[in-house]
Design an enzyme around this catalytic site. Sequence first.
Site, PDB file in Angstrom:
ATOM      1  N   SER A   1      35.283  80.724  10.544  1.00 58.52           N
ATOM      2  CA  SER A   1      33.959  81.132  11.013  1.00 58.52           C
ATOM      3  C   SER A   1      33.855  82.652  11.077  1.00 58.52           C
ATOM      4  O   SER A   1      34.778  83.327  11.560  1.00 58.52           O
ATOM      5  CB  SER A   1      33.685  80.551  12.400  1.00 58.52           C
TER       6      SER A   1
ATOM      7  N   GLN B   1      39.163  83.705  13.244  1.00 57.07           N
ATOM      8  CA  GLN B   1      40.395  82.978  13.528  1.00 57.07           C
ATOM      9  C   GLN B   1      41.020  82.440  12.249  1.00 57.07           C
ATOM     10  O   GLN B   1      40.398  81.664  11.530  1.00 57.07           O
ATOM     11  CB  GLN B   1      40.085  81.828  14.485  1.00 57.07           C
ATOM     12  N   GLY B   2      42.258  82.816  11.976  1.00 60.54           N
ATOM     13  CA  GLY B   2      42.966  82.343  10.793  1.00 60.54           C
ATOM     14  C   GLY B   2      43.987  81.285  11.149  1.00 60.54           C
ATOM     15  O   GLY B   2      45.193  81.579  11.211  1.00 60.54           O
ATOM     16  N   TYR B   3      43.519  80.076  11.390  1.00 57.29           N
ATOM     17  CA  TYR B   3      44.408  78.969  11.739  1.00 57.29           C
ATOM     18  C   TYR B   3      44.428  77.912  10.626  1.00 57.29           C
ATOM     19  O   TYR B   3      45.421  77.719   9.955  1.00 57.29           O
ATOM     20  CB  TYR B   3      43.975  78.324  13.057  1.00 57.29           C
ATOM     21  N   SER B   4      43.307  77.207  10.444  1.00 56.68           N
ATOM     22  CA  SER B   4      43.277  76.064   9.530  1.00 56.68           C
ATOM     23  C   SER B   4      43.549  76.472   8.088  1.00 56.68           C
ATOM     24  O   SER B   4      43.176  77.563   7.643  1.00 56.68           O
ATOM     25  CB  SER B   4      41.912  75.369   9.602  1.00 56.68           C
TER      26      SER B   4
ATOM     27  N   GLU C   1      39.970  78.464  23.116  1.00 52.10           N
ATOM     28  CA  GLU C   1      38.967  78.016  22.155  1.00 52.10           C
ATOM     29  C   GLU C   1      38.307  76.733  22.629  1.00 52.10           C
ATOM     30  O   GLU C   1      37.089  76.569  22.532  1.00 52.10           O
ATOM     31  CB  GLU C   1      39.608  77.799  20.786  1.00 52.10           C
TER      32      GLU C   1
END
Length: 402
Positions: free
Chosen positions: A171, A136-139, A254
């Site tokens: 992660s 996941q590429g969010y933060s 999530e």
Amino acid sequence: MDLSLSKDDAAFQRRVRRWLARNIPRAVRKADPADYASPKRIAELKAWQRKLYEGGYLAMGWPKQYGGQAEPNADRRDLLMRQTIVNEEMVKARAPSVIGMMGVQMVGPTLMQFGSEAQKQRFLPRILSGEEIWCQGYSEPGSGSDLASLKTRAELVGDFFVVNGQKVWTSNAQFADWMFCLVRTDPTAPKHKGISYVLIDMKTPGITVRPLVQMTGDKGFNEVFFEDVKVPRENLVGELNEGWRVANTTLSHERNMLGSSTRTQQMFQGLMQLARTRRRNGKPASADPVLRQRLADLAIRVESMKYHSYRQLTDLLRGRSPGIGASVNKLVSTELNHAICALAIEVLGDYGTLDRKSRYVVNRGIWPYEFMFTLGLIIGGGTSQIQKYIISERGLGMPKGQ
């Protein structure tokens, strides 16, 4: 509420138990957290996910055309019940986790809602089989709880987005095949606008993954850098500049994943086993009246969490909106998991502070590891403070805090 199983569901439960007893590989039943990301371990877990999938016990509610079990006219209630039974039986059998759960529970349902038909056909079957693992590429640095302030840019040039920027706390990026990523495609728009949701092949030139060493000693989180990374426009999910809506759908999935009551039940089972086997004043620790009271308190909280999950299942079966249930799940279960681990450390006494490499370590050091790891999950996926704001404002209708 009638919580008993129907005759058909009870028969299905027995079949699942027999299948798990025959098929759970001993080598991966209980992993050492330290070797989770080793190539050997990843291969074992992928093989286990594929076996679960081929057995028909993974994502049972997904349409058959995308690799699931649901026929076009299937009874949704039956499928939901049966997937719940499978999940609970896996906990009881101490089955290994599903390595591709981020794909199964987060990006997969998002693609079914917002993805193109070509995207569904391309990605969904490979998610279920474990052939492709997702991250996941969010933060980003400076964009944690305020996710909408993200700065990673994606400029549309012809048929490609050119991505530049950085993600953090990613992660599984060190072994993931694909990333579902939020990028800013209109820097002039308000921060909740101008964001797009794209799928990025992690083998694309220009991507650099650097591990971040956690306080557990592991390298499960990563920094990911993008330097002129070319992403085909066809990998855009939903509409251009409308990714915030898509992102919130994924976030709800999530929070449900992080708030899984099955993981909490499994951890509490481990605590009870520890309390019965460790000695205190010449007796099992579980015989201590003070400790028994604290165990009883945690048992009540675990049961409450389980029945909250059943209430959500009932809402799904009856077609009702889940509302803020995902935030409740995330808030309650992550804090409860940490409390379970904290009590386990107390039961262990001085042994609870030993490093995993110590010759005197108990249970391969799983409890001090989980104590530290679960603290991070209270932050990940939206901090407890953020969840409380969501619950109070969206669920209880309270005024916004100043």
